[in-house]
Design a protein around this motif. Structure first.
Motif, PDB file in Angstrom:
ATOM      1  N   ARG A   1      18.923  -2.694  16.874  1.00 27.52           N
ATOM      2  CA  ARG A   1      18.938  -3.598  15.828  1.00 27.52           C
ATOM      3  C   ARG A   1      18.618  -5.073  16.013  1.00 27.52           C
ATOM      4  O   ARG A   1      17.727  -5.721  15.538  1.00 27.52           O
ATOM      5  CB  ARG A   1      20.116  -3.322  14.793  1.00 27.52           C
ATOM      6  N   GLY A   2      19.349  -5.581  16.985  1.00 27.81           N
ATOM      7  CA  GLY A   2      19.150  -6.705  17.411  1.00 27.81           C
ATOM      8  C   GLY A   2      17.753  -7.094  17.841  1.00 27.81           C
ATOM      9  O   GLY A   2      17.223  -8.061  17.890  1.00 27.81           O
TER      10      GLY A   2
ATOM     11  N   ALA B   1      15.078 -10.109  16.672  1.00 27.02           N
ATOM     12  CA  ALA B   1      14.447 -10.786  17.925  1.00 27.02           C
ATOM     13  C   ALA B   1      12.666 -10.547  17.942  1.00 27.02           C
ATOM     14  O   ALA B   1      12.051 -11.831  17.817  1.00 27.02           O
ATOM     15  CB  ALA B   1      14.759 -10.480  19.271  1.00 27.02           C
ATOM     16  N   LEU B   2      12.389  -9.502  17.429  1.00 30.96           N
ATOM     17  CA  LEU B   2      10.842  -9.275  17.671  1.00 30.96           C
ATOM     18  C   LEU B   2      10.425 -10.149  16.232  1.00 30.96           C
ATOM     19  O   LEU B   2       9.137 -10.454  16.257  1.00 30.96           O
ATOM     20  CB  LEU B   2      10.286  -7.729  17.542  1.00 30.96           C
TER      21      LEU B   2
ATOM     22  N   GLU C   1       5.117  -5.546  13.414  1.00 33.95           N
ATOM     23  CA  GLU C   1       5.065  -4.012  13.331  1.00 33.95           C
ATOM     24  C   GLU C   1       5.866  -3.516  14.397  1.00 33.95           C
ATOM     25  O   GLU C   1       6.545  -2.497  14.490  1.00 33.95           O
ATOM     26  CB  GLU C   1       3.554  -3.796  13.854  1.00 33.95           C
ATOM     27  N   GLU C   2       6.247  -4.136  15.674  1.00 31.86           N
ATOM     28  CA  GLU C   2       6.998  -3.768  16.500  1.00 31.86           C
ATOM     29  C   GLU C   2       8.643  -3.795  16.007  1.00 31.86           C
ATOM     30  O   GLU C   2       9.309  -2.959  16.586  1.00 31.86           O
ATOM     31  CB  GLU C   2       7.099  -4.412  17.914  1.00 31.86           C
TER      32      GLU C   2
ATOM     33  N   VAL D   1      19.330  -3.642   6.072  1.00 32.33           N
ATOM     34  CA  VAL D   1      19.061  -5.016   5.679  1.00 32.33           C
ATOM     35  C   VAL D   1      17.906  -5.663   6.655  1.00 32.33           C
ATOM     36  O   VAL D   1      16.788  -6.186   5.918  1.00 32.33           O
ATOM     37  CB  VAL D   1      20.070  -5.999   5.813  1.00 32.33           C
ATOM     38  N   VAL D   2      18.087  -5.283   7.922  1.00 37.09           N
ATOM     39  CA  VAL D   2      16.855  -5.887   8.621  1.00 37.09           C
ATOM     40  C   VAL D   2      15.525  -5.035   8.555  1.00 37.09           C
ATOM     41  O   VAL D   2      14.500  -5.859   8.227  1.00 37.09           O
ATOM     42  CB  VAL D   2      17.429  -5.465  10.037  1.00 37.09           C
ATOM     43  N   LEU D   3      15.413  -3.714   8.135  1.00 34.45           N
ATOM     44  CA  LEU D   3      14.329  -3.051   7.858  1.00 34.45           C
ATOM     45  C   LEU D   3      13.889  -3.580   6.473  1.00 34.45           C
ATOM     46  O   LEU D   3      12.557  -3.810   6.397  1.00 34.45           O
ATOM     47  CB  LEU D   3      14.903  -1.612   7.508  1.00 34.45           C
TER      48      LEU D   3
END
Length: 873
Positions: free
Chosen positions: A132-133, A137-138, A145-146, A166-168
């Motif tokens: 997730r981290g 960062a990406l 996309e990555e 949430v990140v997604l």
């Protein structure tokens, strides 16, 4: 909405620390600290967890929680120390390594943070936290996309991790997958029902989809949480603002509270600055951005938000420079190229805009906003392919209305109303509750003669007709700014069709006319505007128009009323102070500036304005005021430019030029500052420098009428008549009804020995306004110089009728009668001129000529003697 993805991981719902070996033992003190943290009681949480660590320095769960709290409080040194203490006992502890990587990210070292997260994910590929981290960062370095793949992998590893959802969601939102973002936020809320961030994110996504009621519910739910209230307030303001064409009071109150709050976390300050641009008030974010850029000059996000803020403040030149700074930090940044494209589009440099947007789309080919922006650049630049871009946008996102609305507008411009209606139908089908889209469809139906359909749409618009008419009128004003007058006029008629009783329409119409230097038409619209709704903003606009017409008493009366409606408004007080200055009421000037500073204490701009209002008679007071401002902020270019003007008033040109050089070294972007600098340079006889400064203004602001007028004057003085004519013609394209520009053009044409063209200009001015005294005088003089004395006499007859005591017009008419040998009329006009101004020398000369011609040598001698006497004075 521009949330910084690299800060996602500092969400406040902190689970107990998980190491590579499993669950750590959690003490009661840590549990209590966790509970305080969840409730937003940050200081209490920090105290409790510190007590736990003091009792047992080897408590890993306590160290992890305090590290999380340290990141939240931006106490990065403490967070780093706690993580390193854990790693000293267990070098492979995933949670501690994750904390260290986050610390790097929170210090805005995006590329270094990515390297740390990549190393962590490589060494712990089955850790959902580590993956997730890596996703965060990406995303921070625009590898979306990555990042999306990493976020999906984190969820595969741990479907219960609400933070991963949430990140997604946010990555999907960045990739314009709004529906997918909402679905991901739904999953996050299932897992984190008490957290505020998922509700904020879903509120924004729902607003994007036009589901405003649900969006408002989420925004209000986010406000229930005590943590990060400023951010939640700004989300709420944005969401409820989407429902209105004007910002409702609740939104304004929320914005005021958010920006009044003390925010020290750089990530939050950056986020707040980003919101300022989105909410249409970019100036509110200036202090936040200045602080971030000073402490974190390497932050890509800071440069991005700074560039976007500059663009929102119409500082396109500086926005381009900020985008270049972004590209230095992150080569190939598609967001930097997007900013460049938008800036070039605003500057009407369509080739450069298309080139920048092409580059951005190579990296982000599915970007809906980029496709629409490039379509606009191609259409306005008359390039091929704009329809293909819109078709691609519609194919990728068939359920979003913007591309259909844009294509409908282009089809309407081409008079393809049936095809436009098909697109309008689709927008309403997608957003049936959007009253603005219905209002536009009503206009299109009216054009096609479908009166019943138009009436049905307007009936559905209902009480919101005044707001939506105002939105259409604002579009008309934007077209007028681009000198697209025919389209602007048509759009204004559309606005009036939607609602003839909207003060917002007449506000836009008054602004259009005022910006186009047509104050009489502006006043008609402003009067109607105030009849419909008497507000402080409407009064302030009409006051400005009264000022243009030199009706100072009426202008002051309007500002008095504005202050009754909004007592203590600093901007209104400053405006009234300047009007009092024009009326030479020094006590009132002082009183209003004192009240303005009481309303906005510490506002250096108001202090500078007060200094400028002092005038040459109080230059010492002005210099004291400006010195105090510059002692506090030596980089204040506005203060430097005004102090330079004050120095010029006191004939201290060397000091003035020194201030000018300092101001220019700071590269100010405000046109008024640069125009003052040009004025000082001209006063110091630095003519080339003055023209160069004006060139700079017009390079940044090609539609600045003041700069055009100033440069035309400068070029005329320098006898660059062709250049002056070019500037005046450019101004007239922007303000075709401006009599002042037409008269300036006539003067230049005379200097170019084109008297017939000059007469045509003056004829047009007088046809539009037969009582224009300046135009009558200029035409009469030109006709007289061409020996068309009978026609010249007609103009001066009108001038004298308009003002029987105008000594200069009477004397000039006497001179024309001299040429026609109308001696009795010469004596009559000269007598009247001398009565109005006994010191007007030429009147005695002309009367002397007439008396001599009539045989009155004694009278003639007395007149000639008086003429010589006055000439010697």
């Amino acid at each position: 909405m521009g949330y910084r993805l690299a800060g996602i991981a500092c969400i406040v719902w902190v689970a107990c620390a998980v190491s590579a070996r499993g669950q750590e033992t959690v003490s009661d003190g840590v549990r209590q600290a966790q509970a305080c943290f969840d409730r937003g009681e940050i200081d209490d949480a920090h105290r409790l967890v510190t007590d736990a660590i003091d009792a047992n320095g080897d408590d890993v769960a306590a160290r992890m929680l305090r590290a999380e709290i340290g990141i939240f409080r931006f106490d990065l040194d403490e967070a780093s120390a706690d993580a390193r203490a854990i790693l000293a006992r267990n070098a492979e502890h995933v949670g501690a390594r994750y904390i260290l990587a986050r610390v790097i990210g929170r210090r805005f070292h995006d590329t270094e943070a990515l390297a740390a997260h990549e190393a962590l994910a490589e060494s712990a590929p089955e850790s959902a936290q580590a993956v997730r981290g890596l996703a965060v960062a990406l995303a921070a370095v625009e590898r979306e996309e990555e990042a999306l793949a990493a976020a999906q992998r984190a969820i595969e590893l741990d479907d219960t991790d609400g933070r991963a959802w949430v990140v997604l969601a946010r990555i999907r939102a960045e990739l314009d997958d709004t529906v997918g973002a909402v679905a991901a936020y739904d999953k996050a809320i299932e897992r984190l029902p008490k957290a505020h961030r998922p509700y904020q994110g879903r509120a924004l996504a729902l607003a994007e989809l036009g589901r405003l009621d649900a969006a408002r519910e989420d925004a209000e739910r986010a406000l229930e949480q005590p943590i990060e209230r400023p951010r939640a307030l700004l989300t709420f303001a944005y969401v409820i603002g989407q429902a209105d064409s004007v910002q409702p009071k609740a939104a304004k109150d929320a914005i005021d509270e958010a920006f009044a709050a003390e925010v020290t976390d750089p990530d939050d300050r950056l986020d707040r600055a980003s919101w300022a641009s989105w909410l249409g008030e970019p100036w509110r974010g200036k202090a936040d951005l200045a602080a971030i850029l000073e402490t974190h000059p390497h932050s890509v996000d800071a440069h991005r938000i700074h560039a976007r803020s500059l663009l929102a403040r119409y500082r396109t030149h500086d926005a381009l420079q900020a985008a270049s700074a972004m590209l230095e930090r992150l080569p190939g940044s598609w967001r930097a190229h997007r900013i460049r494209g938008r800036a070039h589009l605003r500057r009407r440099d369509y080739d450069a805009a298309i080139e920048a947007l092409d580059t951005a789309l190579e990296k982000h080919p599915r970007s809906y906003p980029l496709l629409l922006m490039r379509a606009a650049a191609k259409h306005e630049g008359k390039r091929e392919g704009y329809d293909a871009d819109l078709a691609t946008a519609i194919e990728l996102f068939p359920d979003r209305p913007d591309a259909y609305a844009q294509r409908a507008y282009y089809r309407e411009r081409a008079d393809d109303w049936k095809a436009a209606l098909a697109d309008r139908d689709r927008t309403v089908e997608l957003r049936p509750d959007n009253t603005l889209l219905r209002a536009f469809r009503a206009v299109t139906r009216k054009r096609l003669g479908d009166s019943d359909g138009a009436a049905a749409d307007l009936e559905r618009v209902g009480a919101r007709r005044t707001f939506e008419a105002g939105a259409i009128a604002r579009h008309a004003a934007e077209l007028a700014e681009d000198a697209r007058h025919a389209e602007a006029e048509r759009r204004m008629k559309d606005a009036l069709f939607v609602s003839a009783d909207s003060d917002l329409v007449y506000y836009a119409k008054a602004r259009m006319a005022d910006d186009a230097e047509d104050p009489k038409e502006a006043l008609v619209a402003a009067n109607r505007m105030i009849e419909l709704r008497d507000t402080a903003a409407n009064r302030a606009l009409r006051s400005r128009i009264f000022g243009s017409l030199e009706r100072l008493d009426d202008a002051v009366a309007d500002l008095d009323r504005a202050l009754e409606l909004e007592p203590g408004d600093a901007r209104t007080l400053v405006s009234r102070a300047y009007l009092h200055r024009s009326r030479e009421d020094t006590e009132a000037v002082s009183r209003d500036f004192k009240a303005a500073l009481a309303a906005a204490p510490g506002n250096d701009t108001i202090r500078c304005q007060r200094a400028y209002a002092c005038g040459p008679e109080r230059s010492d007071d002005a210099l004291d005021e400006l010195d105090a401002v510059l002692e506090k902020d030596p980089r204040n270019a506005f203060a430097l430019s005004i102090r330079a003007l004050v120095y010029m008033m006191t004939d201290e040109s060397a000091k003035a030029m020194k201030d000018v050089e300092r101001a220019l070294a700071l590269r100010p972007s405000v046109p008024d500052v640069l125009l003052r600098i040009a004025q000082v340079q001209r006063g110091a006889d630095e003519r080339d420098a003055s023209i160069e400064t004006l060139d700079d203004v017009l390079n940044r602001y090609p539609y600045s009428l003041r700069a055009r007028e100033f440069r035309a004057y400068e070029r005329t003085v320098d006898e660059d008549f062709e250049g002056a004519l070019e500037d005046v013609d450019a101004a007239l394209r922007r303000a075709p009804k401006c009599a002042r520009f037409r008269m300036r053009r006539a003067d230049i044409l005379m200097r170019l020995e084109r008297p017939d063209d000059a007469l045509e200009e003056l004829d047009a001015v007088i046809a539009a306004d037969p009582k224009n005294r300046d135009a009558r005088s200029q035409r009469g003089y030109l006709l007289a110089m061409r020996k068309a004395f009978d026609r010249a006499l007609e103009d001066y007859d009108v001038l004298v009728k308009l003002d029987p005591k105008d000594a200069q017009s009477l004397a000039t008419r006497a001179w024309i009668h001299v040429q026609l040998e109308n001696w009795d009329e010469v004596i009559e006009d000269c007598d009247a001129a001398i009565e109005a101004d006994p010191k007007l020398a030429v009147a005695y000369h002309y009367r002397g000529q007439a008396r001599a011609a009539l045989g009155d040598q004694v009278g003639a001698g007395e007149d000639f003697e008086r003429y010589e006497e006055l000439r010697q004075r």
